[in-house]
Design an enzyme around this catalytic site. Sequence first.
Site, PDB file in Angstrom:
ATOM      1  N   GLY A 182     -10.498  21.381  29.256  1.00  0.00           N
ATOM      2  CA  GLY A 182     -11.389  21.909  28.220  1.00  0.00           C
ATOM      3  C   GLY A 182     -10.780  21.826  26.835  1.00  0.00           C
ATOM      4  CB  CYS A 183      -7.489  22.844  25.513  1.00  0.00           C
ATOM      5  SG  CYS A 183      -7.619  24.604  25.905  1.00  0.00           S
ATOM      6  CB  THR A 184      -7.962  17.487  26.601  1.00  0.00           C
ATOM      7  OG1 THR A 184      -6.653  17.897  27.008  1.00  0.00           O
ATOM      8  CG2 THR A 184      -7.933  16.021  26.210  1.00  0.00           C
TER       9      THR A 184
END
Length: 208
Positions: free
Chosen positions: A96-98
């Site tokens: 998700g953060c990527t």
Amino acid sequence: MPRQWRQVPSSHIIVSASRAYRFTPDMVEPAFDESSAAAVNAAPVHLKGMSMPRLEVGNTAPDFTLPAADGAEVTLSEFRGQRVVVYFYPAAMTPGCTTQACDFRDSLAALQSAGLQVLGISPDKPEKLATFSEKESLNFPLLSDADKSVMTEWGAFGEKKNYGRIVQGVIRSTVVVDADGTVEHAQYNVKATGHVARLRKQLGIDDG
């Protein structure tokens, strides 16, 4: 159901821009039980006589100085005269953060054309952030808030729901700070996928 208590270490310290607070276990209020927590989406940390609230439009954005992935120190107030998107995310190189970071990367030109700079903040160490930035060809600063003091002051660390459980952690959040250092937009508990596109729409930034 017996009352549940959250504990903090006797030496736990939360630092604000102007002062530091030391908390002891007897200052901690009872935690929410599951029935009451279900009605709250990532409530801020509550301590007897004190809470760490979320930022709201019109608040002065707390200043900070944090180390970046390249080893340099970045201070928010150095961006006075520019608008800044400050976004908080849990962990570099997670799916998700990527996705979110790459969306900011791909939208950076449009954001900068609208007078916006981007700063990403996570608890990761600078070395990990450097690897993340290089791997994904990120074109904006990633900052390390290892002790989570900035996240706490900005309301981006505290209780949140994770697969139906209430846990302490980083709350995925985005705050837009105007040229005078005032909060003009604040969102908490955002979804990683599609967040940047929604933010651009809310800020009136075209896809062109």
